[in-house]
Scaffold this active site. Sequence first.
Site, PDB file in Angstrom:
ATOM      1  N   CYS A 104       1.009  -6.817  13.606  1.00 12.98           N
ATOM      2  CA  CYS A 104       2.135  -5.887  13.550  1.00 12.98           C
ATOM      3  C   CYS A 104       2.548  -5.468  14.955  1.00 12.98           C
ATOM      4  CB  CYS A 104       1.766  -4.661  12.722  1.00 12.98           C
ATOM      5  SG  CYS A 104       3.124  -3.483  12.535  1.00 12.98           S
ATOM      6  N   CYS A 148       0.924   2.031  16.311  1.00 11.88           N
ATOM      7  CA  CYS A 148       0.282   3.171  15.651  1.00 11.88           C
ATOM      8  C   CYS A 148      -1.161   3.302  16.140  1.00 11.88           C
ATOM      9  CB  CYS A 148       0.325   2.994  14.142  1.00 11.88           C
ATOM     10  SG  CYS A 148       1.982   2.702  13.475  1.00 11.88           S
ATOM     11  N   CYS A 191      -4.201   2.234  13.845  1.00 16.17           N
ATOM     12  CA  CYS A 191      -4.125   1.061  12.980  1.00 16.17           C
ATOM     13  C   CYS A 191      -4.740  -0.200  13.586  1.00 16.17           C
ATOM     14  CB  CYS A 191      -2.668   0.782  12.602  1.00 16.17           C
ATOM     15  SG  CYS A 191      -2.518  -0.557  11.388  1.00 16.17           S
ATOM     16  N   CYS A 248      -0.581  -1.752  -5.611  1.00 17.68           N
ATOM     17  CA  CYS A 248       0.122  -1.501  -4.350  1.00 17.68           C
ATOM     18  C   CYS A 248      -0.140  -2.660  -3.390  1.00 17.68           C
ATOM     19  CB  CYS A 248      -0.352  -0.196  -3.730  1.00 17.68           C
ATOM     20  SG  CYS A 248      -0.235   1.225  -4.847  1.00 17.68           S
ATOM     21  N   CYS A 252       4.021  -1.143  -6.382  1.00 18.43           N
ATOM     22  CA  CYS A 252       4.337  -0.375  -5.175  1.00 18.43           C
ATOM     23  C   CYS A 252       4.176  -1.314  -3.984  1.00 18.43           C
ATOM     24  CB  CYS A 252       3.404   0.828  -5.031  1.00 18.43           C
ATOM     25  SG  CYS A 252       3.695   1.827  -3.540  1.00 18.43           S
ATOM     26  N   CYS A 301       6.870   7.021  -2.405  1.00 20.73           N
ATOM     27  CA  CYS A 301       5.464   7.284  -2.096  1.00 20.73           C
ATOM     28  C   CYS A 301       5.407   7.587  -0.605  1.00 20.73           C
ATOM     29  CB  CYS A 301       4.615   6.062  -2.447  1.00 20.73           C
ATOM     30  SG  CYS A 301       2.861   6.243  -2.017  1.00 20.73           S
ATOM     31  N   ARG A 335      -2.557  12.034  -3.769  1.00 19.50           N
ATOM     32  CA  ARG A 335      -3.562  10.960  -3.792  1.00 19.50           C
ATOM     33  C   ARG A 335      -4.571  11.083  -2.658  1.00 19.50           C
ATOM     34  NH1 ARG A 335      -0.706   5.813  -3.476  1.00 19.50           N
ATOM     35  NH2 ARG A 335      -0.480   6.036  -5.732  1.00 19.50           N
TER      36      ARG A 335
END
Length: 336
Positions: free
Chosen positions: A74, A78, A81, A120, A151, A211, A283
Site C-alpha cells: 500500500c 499509516c 500499518c 468483510c 463488507c 462502517c 465492534r
Amino acid sequence: MASLLDRSSAPDQAVLSDAPDFAVRSDWSREEIMALFALPFNDLVFRAAQTHRTYHDPNKVQLSQLLSIKTGGCAEDCAYCPQSAKFAEETGVKAEKLMDVERVLSDAKAAKEGGASRYCMGAAWTRLKDRDLPAIEEIVREVKGLGLETCMTLGMLERHQAERLRAAGLDYYNHNIDTSPEYYGEIITTRTFDERLETLGYVRDAGMNVCCGGIVGLGEDVSDRAGMLEVLARMTPHPESVPINMLVQVKGTALEGTKPLDPLEFVRTIAVARILMPKSAVRLSAGRETMSDECQALAFLAGANSIFYGEKLLTTDNPAHNRDKALFDRLGLQPA
C-alpha cells in the site's frame, strides 16, 4: 499532560443530563463528550449499559469475519500499518495480487460455517481502480450468494465506484477515520481527513451501510478520542457499524514502542461510543488477541455488540474460535 486517570481537570459534568433520555442525536458537542469521558467509571458504564439495553439485546453479539483479499504494497504511510510499502522492509509484509474469487469463496464458506453472519474483505490499496472493479463486483456477488452480509474496505472511492459496488450487492463499506481531525496528521500524511469523509459521503449517497470507526492507543490523548467520536456521532445518520480498534504494535512500523493504552480507557471509549451512537453496532476489532477476558467482558457490558471472529485480521492475530466460544459460554452471550 495530566494522567488520563486524573480526572481533576476534566470538564464540568453538569453539562450532562442527570436523567438521560437515550435519544439518538447528531448534535453532540466536544464539551459533552469530554464530560462523558470524565464520569466515574461505574457511572459511565452504567449509563452506557442502559443505553445499550434500550436498543439492543445485551446478550447478543454480531459475528463478522475479515479476510485480506489483497495484501501489502500500500502506498499510504499509516504509522500503524504493516501493509504500508514504507515499512515493508522492516515488517516483511510483501505485496500480493488480488485473490481469485474461488479462494475468497472457500474462506467465506468456512466463515459462515463457523457462525459469521457478515463477511468483510480488505484490499491494501490507496484507492480502488476502475480496472479492478469487475473482479471486485464478482467477489461481492458470489459471497452475497452464500447468504452472508458483505463488507469491503478498498481505500478511497469515486462516486461511480460506490454506486457500482452497491449495484453488485455490497451491504457495508468500511472506511475508518482512525483518530481525531487534530491528531490525524501525526498518523497519516498521504491522504487527508477530508478525503476520508468524501469517500464516506459517496458510500452513503449510494445507499450502502457505513462502517466507520477508529483506533485508540496511537499515542493520542483523551481529547483526541473524544474528537474522533464527535465526528462519528455528528454524522447523519450515524454509521451502522462502528469498529473500535486497539492498536496492535507491529515490529517495524512507526508506532512500535508506543505506550500501551490502559484497558479501562479502552472500555471508556466503548462506553462513550455506545452512548453517542445508540443504534449502531459497536465492534471490538483489532487488539482482542492481547485483551483479557475481563476487559472484553467489561466492553460487552459497556455496549459492544459485534466482534471480528476468526484467527486473523488482515495480517495480525485474532483470538481463536475456541477461545471466543469459551468466553461467550462463560458470559452467556449468543451470536446475533
